[in-house]
Design an enzyme around this catalytic site. Sequence first.
Site, PDB file in Angstrom:
ATOM      1  N   GLY A  11      13.147   4.677  -4.784  1.00  0.00           N
ATOM      2  CA  GLY A  11      14.031   5.844  -4.874  1.00  0.00           C
ATOM      3  C   GLY A  11      15.411   5.521  -4.335  1.00  0.00           C
ATOM      4  O   GLY A  11      15.529   4.964  -3.249  1.00  0.00           O
ATOM      5  N   ARG A  72      11.564   1.173 -10.409  1.00  0.00           N
ATOM      6  CA  ARG A  72      10.218   0.838  -9.953  1.00  0.00           C
ATOM      7  C   ARG A  72       9.746  -0.308 -10.854  1.00  0.00           C
ATOM      8  O   ARG A  72      10.251  -0.471 -11.968  1.00  0.00           O
ATOM      9  CB  ARG A  72       9.331   2.062 -10.029  1.00  0.00           C
ATOM     10  N   ASP A 103       9.312   2.199   1.962  1.00  0.00           N
ATOM     11  CA  ASP A 103       8.165   1.400   2.405  1.00  0.00           C
ATOM     12  C   ASP A 103       7.458   0.721   1.233  1.00  0.00           C
ATOM     13  O   ASP A 103       6.909  -0.379   1.397  1.00  0.00           O
ATOM     14  CB  ASP A 103       7.195   2.230   3.255  1.00  0.00           C
ATOM     15  N   THR A 126      16.156   5.288   2.103  1.00  0.00           N
ATOM     16  CA  THR A 126      15.410   6.364   1.439  1.00  0.00           C
ATOM     17  C   THR A 126      15.844   7.688   2.048  1.00  0.00           C
ATOM     18  O   THR A 126      16.053   7.762   3.256  1.00  0.00           O
ATOM     19  CB  THR A 126      13.877   6.198   1.593  1.00  0.00           C
ATOM     20  N   ASP A 128      14.036  10.192   2.433  1.00  0.00           N
ATOM     21  CA  ASP A 128      12.915  10.869   3.111  1.00  0.00           C
ATOM     22  C   ASP A 128      12.809  10.556   4.603  1.00  0.00           C
ATOM     23  O   ASP A 128      12.109  11.260   5.330  1.00  0.00           O
ATOM     24  CB  ASP A 128      11.582  10.485   2.448  1.00  0.00           C
ATOM     25  N   ASP A 130      11.071   8.432   6.011  1.00  0.00           N
ATOM     26  CA  ASP A 130       9.663   8.265   6.376  1.00  0.00           C
ATOM     27  C   ASP A 130       9.330   6.810   6.694  1.00  0.00           C
ATOM     28  O   ASP A 130       8.282   6.306   6.285  1.00  0.00           O
ATOM     29  CB  ASP A 130       8.763   8.794   5.246  1.00  0.00           C
ATOM     30  N   ARG A 172       7.584  14.693   0.057  1.00  0.00           N
ATOM     31  CA  ARG A 172       6.168  15.014  -0.195  1.00  0.00           C
ATOM     32  C   ARG A 172       5.260  14.472   0.889  1.00  0.00           C
ATOM     33  O   ARG A 172       4.176  14.973   1.111  1.00  0.00           O
ATOM     34  CB  ARG A 172       5.730  14.533  -1.576  1.00  0.00           C
TER      35      ARG A 172
HETATM   36  P1  ADP Z   1      10.078   3.127  -2.228  1.00  0.00           P
HETATM   37  O1  ADP Z   1      10.553   1.746  -1.957  1.00  0.00           O
HETATM   38  O2  ADP Z   1      11.211   4.099  -2.346  1.00  0.00           O
HETATM   39  O3  ADP Z   1       8.981   3.558  -1.273  1.00  0.00           O
HETATM   40  P2  ADP Z   1       8.081   2.777  -4.358  1.00  0.00           P
HETATM   41  O4  ADP Z   1       6.907   3.142  -3.498  1.00  0.00           O
HETATM   42  O5  ADP Z   1       8.119   3.336  -5.729  1.00  0.00           O
HETATM   43  O6  ADP Z   1       9.474   3.163  -3.710  1.00  0.00           O
HETATM   44  O7  ADP Z   1       8.097   1.177  -4.445  1.00  0.00           O
HETATM   45  C1  ADP Z   1       9.161   0.530  -5.118  1.00  0.00           C
HETATM   46  C2  ADP Z   1       8.653  -0.734  -5.766  1.00  0.00           C
HETATM   47  O8  ADP Z   1       8.142  -1.627  -4.783  1.00  0.00           O
HETATM   48  C3  ADP Z   1       7.496  -0.571  -6.740  1.00  0.00           C
HETATM   49  O9  ADP Z   1       7.899  -0.114  -8.013  1.00  0.00           O
HETATM   50  C4  ADP Z   1       6.991  -1.998  -6.814  1.00  0.00           C
HETATM   51  O10 ADP Z   1       7.865  -2.793  -7.604  1.00  0.00           O
HETATM   52  C5  ADP Z   1       7.142  -2.459  -5.366  1.00  0.00           C
HETATM   53  N1  ADP Z   1       5.877  -2.308  -4.643  1.00  0.00           N
HETATM   54  C6  ADP Z   1       5.391  -1.203  -4.053  1.00  0.00           C
HETATM   55  N2  ADP Z   1       4.192  -1.429  -3.487  1.00  0.00           N
HETATM   56  C7  ADP Z   1       3.886  -2.730  -3.735  1.00  0.00           C
HETATM   57  C8  ADP Z   1       2.790  -3.593  -3.427  1.00  0.00           C
HETATM   58  N3  ADP Z   1       1.737  -3.170  -2.734  1.00  0.00           N
HETATM   59  N4  ADP Z   1       2.861  -4.876  -3.843  1.00  0.00           N
HETATM   60  C9  ADP Z   1       3.926  -5.335  -4.532  1.00  0.00           C
HETATM   61  N5  ADP Z   1       4.990  -4.567  -4.857  1.00  0.00           N
HETATM   62  C10 ADP Z   1       4.990  -3.296  -4.464  1.00  0.00           C
END
Ligand code: ADP
Length: 340
Positions: A11, A72, A103, A126, A128, A130, A172
């Site tokens: 995000g 993503r 995260d 982010t 959030d 969080d 959320r």
């Molecule tokens: P944020 O970084 O804002 O928390 P996301 O949870 O959507 O956003 O994670 C962003 C990107 O990080 C995902 O689309 C993916 O490319 C990568 N990612 C998330 N979790 C994993 C994981 N367990 N292993 C490898 N890549 C991950």
Amino acid sequence: MRKIAVLTSGGDAPGMNACIRAIVLTAEHFGIQVIGYKHGFNGLIDQEYLPLKSRNVANIIQRGGTILRSARCLTFKTDDAAKVAAKNLNALGIEALLIIGGDGSFRGASHLSKYWQGQVIGLPGTIDNDIFGTDATIGYFTAIETALDSIDKVRDTADAFERIFLVEVMGRHAGFIGLNAALASASDQVLVPELCTDFETEVDNIVNHLKAAMNKRGNCSYIIVTAENLWPGGVTYLAQVLHEKTKLECRPVILGHVQRGGSPVSQDRILATKLGAYAVEQAIEGKTNIMVGEQNNTLLAQPIEVSWQQRKPLDPYLVKIQQDFFDITKHAEHGIESIN
Ligand code: ADP
């Protein structure tokens, strides 16, 4: 150290550009080249990148979004994708990869480090907030201001018609935006994941509080701030149930993605600038698998997994005063009357 890379993932958040700028300017100061990968982890796989120099980051500190775009990348969770990314990073001679994101993106960084010998460093970006291990994340302060500005405007019209408004904010999994925006806008109720019980109990509490508020203040506006996704149907369903129970007009407002946008406020620009500069210094010192953050005005680096292994709590004092201010039953017990 001669070459590092940066990407923004997950995000987007206001202040990511300020952070990219700080990384590039700090790296240039130390004679290090910077490569910017586009579209999050997709850029590592698709080799979508560009060299970043100071001229590329001029006039971006005030811009929301991210010049590197964010995305993503579900395939990045696979071992094959991480191996391809590692090969591509090595081919370009990248020694450290700086990842600005939440995260999820930090988990991605950690996954990459299983297959890549270079250094990985996470920078918390982010709205959030969080992420454990830093008091605030890049974008969080701007998101509160955006939510607050909207709630203030809703209050003007709510007051004029003595209406009940329910404002849904992002968060959320974490109630930082909700609690802070509710407190700063003097909202009557706040529903966030950390404080919410079940839907029926919350509805009963609101109905009782609403009646007590009407008794005390007469017909009045009443603002409820809720986080998204607390129950199926969200704020629209809650408004409908409250209307059925009270026969009062209840208007839902969903703020949605406006909270991600906008020019970053000064606190986000400054935090982003400090973390960007600090991350480059940590890279030069050879650190890896860390997340940079700031706690009690002190910059610090922690193991990256801390960011998702522990849950950052809401400020208990803010929770207490929000609850104390609106405990109308207690006010009645103490014999405190409304000035109206
Ligand atoms: P944020 O970084 O804002 O928390 P996301 O949870 O959507 O956003 O994670 C962003 C990107 O990080 C995902 O689309 C993916 O490319 C990568 N990612 C998330 N979790 C994993 C994981 N367990 N292993 C490898 N890549 C991950």
